[in-house]
Design a protein around this motif. Structure first.
Motif, mmCIF file in Angstrom:
data_model
loop_
_atom_site.group_PDB
_atom_site.id
_atom_site.type_symbol
_atom_site.label_atom_id
_atom_site.label_comp_id
_atom_site.label_asym_id
_atom_site.label_seq_id
_atom_site.Cartn_x
_atom_site.Cartn_y
_atom_site.Cartn_z
ATOM 1 N N VAL A 72 -10.857 -1.142 -14.784
ATOM 2 C CA VAL A 72 -9.730 -1.673 -15.641
ATOM 3 C C VAL A 72 -8.748 -0.303 -15.701
ATOM 4 O O VAL A 72 -7.568 -0.584 -15.749
ATOM 5 N N LEU A 73 -9.321 0.985 -15.748
ATOM 6 C CA LEU A 73 -8.566 2.000 -15.618
ATOM 7 C C LEU A 73 -7.536 2.232 -14.571
ATOM 8 O O LEU A 73 -6.359 2.591 -14.541
ATOM 9 N N VAL A 96 -4.018 0.578 -14.386
ATOM 10 C CA VAL A 96 -2.893 1.020 -14.686
ATOM 11 C C VAL A 96 -2.107 1.848 -13.545
ATOM 12 O O VAL A 96 -1.063 1.479 -13.343
ATOM 13 N N PRO A 97 -2.635 2.798 -13.035
ATOM 14 C CA PRO A 97 -1.932 3.267 -11.959
ATOM 15 C C PRO A 97 -1.447 2.138 -10.931
ATOM 16 O O PRO A 97 -0.372 2.548 -10.077
ATOM 17 N N GLU A 131 1.360 0.698 -12.175
ATOM 18 C CA GLU A 131 2.696 1.255 -12.265
ATOM 19 C C GLU A 131 3.276 1.841 -10.771
ATOM 20 O O GLU A 131 4.328 1.843 -10.709
ATOM 21 N N LEU A 181 5.242 -1.225 -9.812
ATOM 22 C CA LEU A 181 6.402 -1.053 -10.391
ATOM 23 C C LEU A 181 7.390 -0.174 -9.835
ATOM 24 O O LEU A 181 8.712 -0.267 -9.846
ATOM 25 N N VAL A 237 -2.338 -6.201 -16.468
ATOM 26 C CA VAL A 237 -1.454 -4.948 -16.831
ATOM 27 C C VAL A 237 -0.103 -4.927 -16.420
ATOM 28 O O VAL A 237 0.887 -4.522 -17.034
ATOM 29 N N VAL A 266 -0.133 7.464 -6.401
ATOM 30 C CA VAL A 266 0.785 7.590 -7.151
ATOM 31 C C VAL A 266 0.360 8.422 -8.443
ATOM 32 O O VAL A 266 1.176 8.959 -9.308
ATOM 33 N N ALA A 267 -0.816 8.490 -8.811
ATOM 34 C CA ALA A 267 -1.205 9.349 -10.057
ATOM 35 C C ALA A 267 -2.680 9.917 -9.707
ATOM 36 O O ALA A 267 -3.606 9.625 -10.753
ATOM 37 N N PRO A 268 -2.752 10.873 -9.039
ATOM 38 C CA PRO A 268 -4.213 11.416 -8.754
ATOM 39 C C PRO A 268 -4.556 12.141 -9.938
ATOM 40 O O PRO A 268 -5.993 11.882 -9.953
ATOM 41 N N SER A 310 -4.605 11.210 -13.035
ATOM 42 C CA SER A 310 -5.069 10.057 -13.908
ATOM 43 C C SER A 310 -6.105 9.482 -13.384
ATOM 44 O O SER A 310 -7.125 9.217 -14.024
#
Lengths: 289, 289, 289, 289
Positions: free
Chosen positions: A125-126, A129-130, A133, A136, A163, A266-268, A270
């Motif tokens: 689930v977590l 999010v990335p 994003e 997007l 998400v 994209v978000a290492p 996080s």
């Protein structure tokens, strides 16, 4: 005073360094498998032979690609899986991502089982999010129109679709979900989307500016792709087989992007913090906290 | 059958071509100021000497940079403002963006007033969307964390701040608005943001990952910038003077982006359609529809 | 140690008691105009002749209905406006809601001007919240369908319409805004509503389950009401003249509710706290904090 | 031309009449079990002995309370379950809500199985909407504050909690979810709530204005209830055993509402339409459409 637990994080990409950093709140953290030129976050120690024995060994995702060496793209020297058990304290826990049989075998020999943090639902689930994003970001980069007013079709209504659709709806896109299960279609409507049974997919394609596929099945063969407007964008977020015939798309001139492994890209930071949070949950459930 | 109105769109960037395309629903549309190698949307005609007289002349934003030639970056040959009046039909309307005195003077000589579509409030609101989406794209590209959980500070609560905060809140960011007017602070809270009077700005800076400035006043001098965490990102969306001391930011190693004119860059199609929608409103109000 | 400021709150309904309670954080608070059987919140003192002189006198909204006595529905004995100035300290501030000429005259005689907190924009915005929630309560109570999927038409796009539409959209209603200004229509679309120029109002009425009027002009005369489905609900939130011909609605059997003064009715605590917050803003701006 | 299918709806409350109305789009619809003084929606026919044989028999929820007579609160005369099979055409389908063994036995004798529409996941999701809206209505009616700013605690994160929290978050409440599964806590955070493991429930209670319980286990015994502020409101949405010790709550003076069967009470039209939509899904899956 209680002794602080010792974490040893071996191999992996930047995410693991951020996992390491996040775990500094929970104990002493060593990393192994990052060459000297790779900066290590403040508070994290580089492992050397003087280091304490590890209470928790954290392997990357995947643990290994050849069954012998730890997957360690930032290390110039190979780290053998079979050398790791001797670094562990008694009662140590070993955790890894997508743990394969070879990895399990190495530790089974010393009576240690390996817990797969990647199999934990909360991490999936977590990671949605990335992934959403990152999708997007691709949409914003590729399309010469605003997301506001964009006609989007998302296939499937799993974690990523939930998400991603939430964000797109909030941005004013016109989002349609297509899925198989009636309850997924109802949830999609409750989330502000239109919902259409997957059997009616083809009727939608002519009026679609963007497709985000999350279903790992060939939903977009030549037959479907040719129904799209020529300037439509297709983003395939489905793993392994994917959902799009990329050759057919290319022939038709339909821009298609197969976006895999977005969280680490994209978000290492996080993504690393999410691994740390999941590890913390595992430890708590084992009464290790 | 009523004669279709004739639109003549002169100069400007790609946005004007999409304005042209959108206006094809309303009449016959000619463009002038786009060299042969620049593709013109289907339905739009290139102006030549055989074209009909124009009922509506649409100038770009800005109309001119030197007071003599139309601002036409896609034309290799200059188009003189003073040559345009002779292309107009009787009772023609002339519309332009940020109309300057020189432009007004050229048309005043023939008794024609020029309407500034860029002064219309609805166009400013419409343009807030691609501006906010462009800012979001920068955020997604620049930051190694997710927007979810990001600590954002937006200064001001005008159009852009309203649209941008709505998106960021929906994505799960932790958004604080700082503004001067008490009612803006109340609105910000109603929109799911924290709200802090601008006098307390400095207390916020240490806990901020992202600043989006929309206030055209120097809110971020060296004194303020040095309070930011070293890996904070500053995006300045304010026009002309801007709100950030860029030299100071550079010395402090704070990554700063001055993001201007985003609508035409990130979403020229939507930006062009917004101009067309605004022109349609103007014509309706004049009873020209 | 600085002397605590003294507040004297005279008259009004329950809201004023909650204003009093909220102001206890800011100083010593007395109330006058609440009979013994009306419970007073903890920390608030009942005024008597031994009380200190007031630094701040807070009158209710409205201050008076007859120009002579304070509007004090919870007091069995009249409180004369003209007796209040003698209760004030030097440099006292007087604040009231919808301050009339008679009230101003009483205090002008002693050289004191009266500040109208009800004229403050932030209080109007704050009051939009209980108004919108009160309207929602009526909708939930009256309609045998869910708000999810409800076809709602809101006239106007001022404060109340903005807050109410936000809630209804979030609940999955199908919300249309009709308004005059093009920029209001654009904002409505950015907020997830459909937007229709008010000139086209009549085309919408046949497909509407709920009307919430916020425009104080007769938009719903017999001619319009008869276009509604027979089981539509009309809620008029517009003040004074209202926007609905109630007699015509009754003859047509259209259920209509004129919902006035909702904040004090549905959420007196929040309404009182909003008045206190506004008073605090006024004091801060006067350097009185 | 294909013969229209015949639906026979027997017993139940108002919801079944709206189910009947909604199914008029799909065939000929008869109802049985509503006395003459109960108005039947336009298009729906009252069953009499001249009626056609039914292709679909729809029983209410529950089908029966005594195993003999259909549950028919709007009928003054009993309708025997055992008399129904003779009203069916060959290959008829029988559908009911919470079908008990007695009901199954009656139809099994004629070789007909009974499908439980109430066991369908999509109906449970659809019913979460009127349940959440009904809870909201109670909140609005009971509390003297706005939902905006309200400190809400929701226990569990199933269907009802998901829909209710979405609404409360959109209205600006401060919503905390407490649940057992780590992934539920992550989802809660993605939905704009705070998330707290259920083990920490007691730390939250002192700062809570509203509790909505959705967990059917005694989470709120005297021990927990006494930690609440005295003016807190507790709404128990959990079925059968409930989650609150109502006696203890009463002794402590904590206002508590056990809100059961909200869909039929607050939105019978929508509840009926949801049953019809679910029946349509069942027929489609059986190739009956």
């Amino acid at each position: 005073m209680k002794k602080q637990p010792v974490f040893l994080i071996v191999g992996g990409d930047l995410r693991q360094l951020y996992t390491a950093k996040a775990l500094c709140d929970d104990g002493v953290v060593y990393v192994l498998g990052f060459d000297a030129h790779v900066a290590v976050p403040e508070g994290v120690r580089r492992w050397d032979t003087t280091a304490e024995q590890a209470d928790y060994l954290i392997l990357p995702m995947p643990c290994t690609t050849d069954g012998v060496l730890v997957h360690a793209p930032f290390a110039s020297q190979g780290i053998s899986l079979s050398g790791l058990p001797q670094l562990l304290s008694r009662d140590a826990l070993v955790l890894g991502g997508r743990v394969c049989a070879a990895t399990r075998a190495v530790f089974a020999d010393c009576g240690v089982s390996v817990t797969d943090y990647y199999a934990r639902e909360e991490l999936s689930v977590l990671n949605a999010v990335p992934t959403a994003e990152g999708a997007l970001q691709l949409i914003l980069e590729e399309l010469p129109t605003t997301v506001f007013g964009l006609r989007c079709l998302i296939t499937g209504f799993g974690r990523i679709a939930k998400v991603l659709s939430k964000i797109l709806v909030a941005m004013g896109a016109d989002v349609t979900i297509t899925a198989r299960k009636p309850e997924d279609l109802v949830w999609a409507e409750l989330c502000g989307c239109k919902a259409v049974p997957i059997a009616q997919l083809e009727h939608l394609l002519g009026e679609t500016d963007l497709i985000c596929n999350t279903v790992p099945a060939l939903l977009f063969a030549q037959e479907q792709l040719r129904l799209l407007p020529p300037d439509a964008l297709v983003i395939d977020l489905a793993s392994k087989p994917g959902g799009v015939d990329f050759d057919a798309a290319q022939q038709l001139g339909i821009k298609t992007i197969w976006a895999l492994s977005l969280p680490g890209k994209v978000a290492p930071i996080s993504a690393g913090e999410s691994i740390a949070a999941t590890i913390r949950n595992i430890l708590r459930e084992r009464g290790r906290e």
